[in-house]
Design a protein around this motif. Structure first.
Motif, PDB file in Angstrom:
ATOM      1  N   ILE A 176     -44.106  34.075  18.022  1.00 22.77           N
ATOM      2  CA  ILE A 176     -43.558  33.888  19.369  1.00 22.77           C
ATOM      3  C   ILE A 176     -43.017  35.243  19.848  1.00 22.77           C
ATOM      4  O   ILE A 176     -42.276  35.922  19.132  1.00 22.77           O
ATOM      5  N   ILE A 177     -43.385  35.605  21.073  1.00 19.18           N
ATOM      6  CA  ILE A 177     -42.933  36.888  21.641  1.00 19.18           C
ATOM      7  C   ILE A 177     -41.868  36.613  22.697  1.00 19.18           C
ATOM      8  O   ILE A 177     -42.121  35.888  23.663  1.00 19.18           O
ATOM      9  N   ILE A 178     -40.680  37.161  22.465  1.00 16.69           N
ATOM     10  CA  ILE A 178     -39.599  37.126  23.470  1.00 16.69           C
ATOM     11  C   ILE A 178     -39.288  38.578  23.801  1.00 16.69           C
ATOM     12  O   ILE A 178     -38.641  39.278  23.024  1.00 16.69           O
ATOM     13  N   PRO A 179     -39.771  39.121  24.919  1.00 16.57           N
ATOM     14  CA  PRO A 179     -39.676  40.565  25.219  1.00 16.57           C
ATOM     15  C   PRO A 179     -38.227  41.070  25.226  1.00 16.57           C
ATOM     16  O   PRO A 179     -37.302  40.369  25.660  1.00 16.57           O
ATOM     17  N   ASN A 180     -38.076  42.342  24.729  1.00 17.73           N
ATOM     18  CA  ASN A 180     -36.782  43.063  24.786  1.00 17.73           C
ATOM     19  C   ASN A 180     -35.659  42.287  24.123  1.00 17.73           C
ATOM     20  O   ASN A 180     -34.499  42.366  24.571  1.00 17.73           O
ATOM     21  N   THR A 181     -35.964  41.550  23.088  1.00 15.23           N
ATOM     22  CA  THR A 181     -34.939  40.714  22.455  1.00 15.23           C
ATOM     23  C   THR A 181     -35.043  40.845  20.942  1.00 15.23           C
ATOM     24  O   THR A 181     -36.139  40.804  20.381  1.00 15.23           O
ATOM     25  N   VAL A 182     -33.883  41.025  20.288  1.00 14.04           N
ATOM     26  CA  VAL A 182     -33.764  40.963  18.831  1.00 14.04           C
ATOM     27  C   VAL A 182     -32.787  39.843  18.523  1.00 14.04           C
ATOM     28  O   VAL A 182     -31.637  39.861  18.998  1.00 14.04           O
ATOM     29  N   LEU A 183     -33.227  38.824  17.765  1.00  6.39           N
ATOM     30  CA  LEU A 183     -32.403  37.656  17.463  1.00  6.39           C
ATOM     31  C   LEU A 183     -31.779  37.802  16.095  1.00  6.39           C
ATOM     32  O   LEU A 183     -32.400  38.302  15.153  1.00  6.39           O
ATOM     33  N   LEU A 184     -30.542  37.339  15.977  1.00  8.53           N
ATOM     34  CA  LEU A 184     -29.814  37.381  14.718  1.00  8.53           C
ATOM     35  C   LEU A 184     -29.601  35.950  14.245  1.00  8.53           C
ATOM     36  O   LEU A 184     -29.192  35.081  15.039  1.00  8.53           O
ATOM     37  N   PRO A 185     -29.876  35.657  12.982  1.00  9.36           N
ATOM     38  CA  PRO A 185     -29.710  34.273  12.485  1.00  9.36           C
ATOM     39  C   PRO A 185     -28.277  33.787  12.628  1.00  9.36           C
ATOM     40  O   PRO A 185     -27.317  34.560  12.541  1.00  9.36           O
ATOM     41  N   GLY A 186     -28.158  32.459  12.842  1.00  5.48           N
ATOM     42  CA  GLY A 186     -26.835  31.849  12.881  1.00  5.48           C
ATOM     43  C   GLY A 186     -26.340  31.511  14.252  1.00  5.48           C
ATOM     44  O   GLY A 186     -25.156  31.220  14.428  1.00  5.48           O
ATOM     45  N   LYS A 187     -27.210  31.527  15.264  1.00  2.00           N
ATOM     46  CA  LYS A 187     -26.762  31.275  16.629  1.00  2.00           C
ATOM     47  C   LYS A 187     -27.873  30.594  17.430  1.00  2.00           C
ATOM     48  O   LYS A 187     -29.054  30.800  17.169  1.00  2.00           O
ATOM     49  N   SER A 188     -27.475  29.782  18.379  1.00  2.00           N
ATOM     50  CA  SER A 188     -28.421  29.167  19.300  1.00  2.00           C
ATOM     51  C   SER A 188     -28.448  29.973  20.580  1.00  2.00           C
ATOM     52  O   SER A 188     -27.403  30.466  21.040  1.00  2.00           O
ATOM     53  N   ILE A 189     -29.669  30.076  21.150  1.00  3.70           N
ATOM     54  CA  ILE A 189     -29.812  30.847  22.386  1.00  3.70           C
ATOM     55  C   ILE A 189     -30.566  29.999  23.416  1.00  3.70           C
ATOM     56  O   ILE A 189     -31.259  29.041  23.066  1.00  3.70           O
ATOM     57  N   THR A 190     -30.422  30.377  24.677  1.00  3.29           N
ATOM     58  CA  THR A 190     -31.141  29.725  25.773  1.00  3.29           C
ATOM     59  C   THR A 190     -32.102  30.724  26.371  1.00  3.29           C
ATOM     60  O   THR A 190     -31.710  31.862  26.690  1.00  3.29           O
ATOM     61  N   VAL A 191     -33.363  30.300  26.521  1.00  2.00           N
ATOM     62  CA  VAL A 191     -34.403  31.173  27.052  1.00  2.00           C
ATOM     63  C   VAL A 191     -35.002  30.505  28.284  1.00  2.00           C
ATOM     64  O   VAL A 191     -35.375  29.331  28.239  1.00  2.00           O
TER      65      VAL A 191
END
Length: 793
Positions: free
Chosen positions: A13-28
């Motif tokens: 899955i490609i989410i541009p300009n984003t680095v995700l860190l484990p342990g959190k929920s995000i809204t896209v």
């Protein structure tokens, strides 16, 4: 998480300009087309997928395997909310993973992966301490933002370090590459400490931004307030018919000043152009201030022709005689120069160089010349100047630019033909900022200085009418091209006789005036002045003498004020020691008897002349020459030449002396003082001759002169100073080179009458006068040596 039944191959899955860190929920938020594709792909894998960041954060139309970082995160789709133009997705970021293999799936990719969990290398109590520090830093940062109280309260409730970092990480103001690097850190300890560093950097950056914002707002508010006040003031003045015409008046004044400054046409054109620029500037423009300063300089410099003043030669001579005792040749030379200026209607400037020891009155002579010519006097001290811009000025493009000292002096003088003193011209030095002595070449050249170029002025300035007088202590440190542009006038040391009359006629009056005393209150007898000169000063000039007289005046002033003495208070010779203490100056005196190998030489020093005892001794050895007493290269060479001359000229007279079996040691006392110069050759030669012949040299005989390898005695400088030193030391006879005969006329008559001068041309003449040896000519000596060798064979 590793125990869940999740496939090891999932869609990328490609989410541009984003680095995700484990342990959190995000809204896209996505568009409908992208959202449908994303939803269909993860729904086929029970809502799971892999997110990998794109290198550089770029968004491309088509991706290759090499465009992705290999470390990313495992995600799970929790919720999809339809919008009018797309979707809102709620995604849980579960684990950090590393991609092993990329599998092409149409335009998309699938990846096989492995879990990359954190390495727990941080003790529980240390984790709590770091969480506490994180919360403290967050509180300090949030204090700068309104409405952040709820945010801070939520963070205070977190007690897991991974969850705390994951929650705060999206809010950190760091670049894309730094976020990816942080994701790839496996050590919990390293990750925690790096996050603390990021928080501290954020805190300092925000604090700095707030400080700048406050200053900026303060300045803006101040400017706005001033602007409003000016507008109100203008309205009031218009109501009272007193409109502010200061700016218009200022520009009008510049126009008038330019018209009346007698500038050349090319300079006037430059000034008017600058005035046009000024009129186009706003009232608070920085460049406007620079232009005003430039116009102030242009309009204040003297541009027109100077008034031609007649020179009264008789009055000028009387003035020089009244203010300067002695220096007869110098004053005659100055009067001759002024006479030429009178004949030429002083249309052209002049350039003189006064050279002499400190305190001999070079600068005061310049003042007297200005007074005699009835011209303005300007002085520029060049001692220690290392920057060419000090002479030529700075270019106006630099902040704080100024014109050079020459143009500043002309502005101060206010006329085109002042007497301009360039003090201490021999103290200029070269640095990385240029050579100031080279910049003076144009100033001191009568063929060029009619169009002198100053970097700040930027227009030619005529210096041809200026009377330049440079001063120096020595010619040695003045570059040849610069020295060649000036007419040199030597100012030699004062004699004790001259110092006495200078003190009596000038210095005592000046010192009494400086200390608030009069001739009715303090009298210094002539004998006391002579004692001060002989025992408490050692100098070529009279500065030290003035300081000692000032000390006498200070001690006497206390007695005069206390009223404990009768007036006038008379200083006698026997009182000088009580006032000034024991004399610190000890001049060498001629010996009553000299042993063989001891000769009295004469030397020049920056404070006058001195006698020099040269001592020699022979000892068993192998023919070496030993020199001591801090002798310079010139004196060492003179000693070697003397030894060679002795061996070549006295070989027949000293048949029993074995040169190769004896070492010669020559010593010049006062070893702490360096000595050098081409004037000790005769004395060194005589020392060796006296030593090996065993003949004593008259202790009342002193000598100076250089020698050559062919036995000639060469002329030297500083004759006046050396002879005065000999007279002071009790010498009765002085040996001088024949070439210095003309210099005897410079010696005061009273000294000449008490000394006998012996002029020599060769070392044979020296030997006849010192150890009574009559030698044949060098050629005859060589023939005799050849005959002696033939008889021996």
């Amino acid at each position: 998480m590793n125990n869940l039944n999740i496939k090891k191959e999932l869609p990328l899955i490609i989410i541009p300009n984003t680095v995700l860190l484990p342990g959190k929920s995000i809204t896209v938020k996505t568009s409908k087309e992208v959202g449908d594709s994303f939803y269909n792909r993860v729904m086929a894998e029970e809502n799971y997928g892999i997110v990998l960041a794109i290198k550089g954060g770029k968004q491309l139309e088509a991706y290759e395997e090499t465009d992705f970082y290999t470390v990313g995160t495992l995600i799970k789709l929790q919720e999809r909310k339809p919008l009018q133009d797309g979707y809102h997705f709620v995604i849980d970021v579960l684990e950090r993973v590393a991609a092993d293999e990329f599998i092409k799936e149409g335009e998309d990719f699938r990846v096989t992966f492995n879990y990359v969990p954190d390495v727990i290398d941080l003790a529980e109590n240390n984790q709590k301490e770091i969480i506490t520090n994180i919360k403290t830093l967050v509180g300090e940062i949030s204090g700068h933002f309104k409405g952040s109280e709820t945010y801070v309260e939520y963070i205070k409730k977190l007690d897991d370090i991974t969850a705390t970092i994951a929650y705060l990480f999206p809010f950190m103001n760091i670049n894309f590459e730094a976020r990816q690097a942080f994701l790839e850190i496996r050590s919990l300890r390293e990750k925690s400490l790096r996050f603390l560093d990021i928080l501290i950097e954020q805190r300092e950056a925000i604090k700095f931004q707030v400080e700048i914002s406050e200053k900026y707002n303060s300045k803006v508010n101040k400017n706005y307030r001033e602007q409003m006040l000016r507008q109100q003031l203008k309205a009031i003045q218009e109501e009272l018919n007193e409109a502010d015409e200061s700016n218009t008046k200022r520009k009008k004044d510049y126009k008038e000043l330019i018209e009346t400054a007698n500038m050349p046409e090319d300079v006037k054109e430059v000034a008017l152009n600058e005035l046009d620029k000024l009129e186009r500037q706003s009232q608070n423009s920085t460049e406007g201030n620079v232009i005003r300063n430039y116009l102030d300089l242009l309009t204040s410099l003297p541009w027109g022709k100077s008034e031609v003043r007649d020179i009264d030669i008789a009055a000028a001579r009387d003035l020089l005689n009244s203010k300067h005792y002695g220096l007869d040749k110098v004053k005659d030379r100055i009067i001759q120069h002024l006479t030429i200026m009178k004949l030429k209607q002083n249309k052209q400037g002049s350039i003189l160089l006064l050279v002499g020891p400190p305190g001999t009155g070079k600068t005061s002579l310049g003042k007297s010349i200005a007074e005699a010519l009835n011209r303005k006097y300007v002085r520029a001290s060049l001692g220690g100047v290392r920057d060419e811009s000090e002479v030529r000025g700075h270019r106006r493009t630099y902040v704080g630019a100024l014109p050079g000292r020459i143009i500043q002096g002309m502005k101060k003088a206010g006329e085109k033909n002042p007497v301009f003193i360039l003090d201490e011209i021999d103290k200029l030095s070269v640095s990385a900022n240029g050579d100031p002595s080279s910049a003076l070449l144009e100033v001191l050249d009568l063929e060029q200085n009619n169009s002198f170029s100053d970097h700040y002025l930027e227009v030619p300035y005529d210096l041809s009418e200026v009377f330049f007088i440079a001063t120096a202590n020595s010619l040695r440190d003045i570059p040849g091209p610069l020295r060649d542009r000036m007419e040199i006038i030597d100012i030699s040391s004062y004699t004790s006789h001259e110092k006495f009359y200078i003190a009596k006629e000038h210095l005592v009056k000046s010192v009494l005036e400086d200390h608030g005393l009069s001739g009715e209150q303090l009298v210094i007898e002539d004998d006391a002045i002579k004692v001060i000169i002989e025992k408490y000063t050692r100098e070529a000039g009279v500065r030290g003498l003035k300081r000692q007289l000032a000390k006498v005046a200070r001690v006497s002033a206390e007695k005069v004020v206390n009223g404990a003495i009768d007036l006038p208070y008379i200083i006698k010779a026997d009182m000088v020691t009580d006032i000034l203490g024991h004399n610190a100056i000890q001049y060498d005196r001629a010996n009553e008897k000299n042993a063989p190998g001891v000769v009295t030489g004469l030397a020049w020093t920056p404070v006058g002349g001195d006698i020099l005892f040269i001592e020699g001794v022979y000892m068993p050895g192998n023919g070496q020459l030993i020199l001591t007493g801090q002798l310079g290269d010139v004196m060492k060479e003179s000693a070697k030449i003397s030894q060679s001359l002795i061996r070549s000229r006295l070989a027949l007279s000293l048949k029993n002396f074995e040169f190769n079996k004896n070492d010669l040691h020559i010593h010049v006392p006062a070893g702490a003082t360096p000595k050098d110069g081409p004037s000790a050759g005769v004395a060194l030669f005589t020392t060796i001759a006296s030593l090996i012949t065993g003949c004593e040299v008259d202790p009342k005989l002193a000598m100076t002169g250089e020698i050559s390898l062919r036995g000639a005695v060469l002329p030297v400088g500083g004759i006046k100073e050396k002879v005065l030193a000999a007279h002071r030391a009790g010498i009765k006879r002085v040996i001088l080179p024949k070439g210095n005969e003309k210099d005897i006329q410079d010696i005061p008559v009273d000294v000449r009458n008490e000394l006998k001068f012996i002029l020599v041309e060769t070392i044979e003449d020296v030997l006849r006068e010192t150890i009574n040896m009559n030698l044949p000519s060098p050629n005859a000596l060589n023939i005799a040596e050849e005959i002696e060798q033939l008889i021996t064979i």
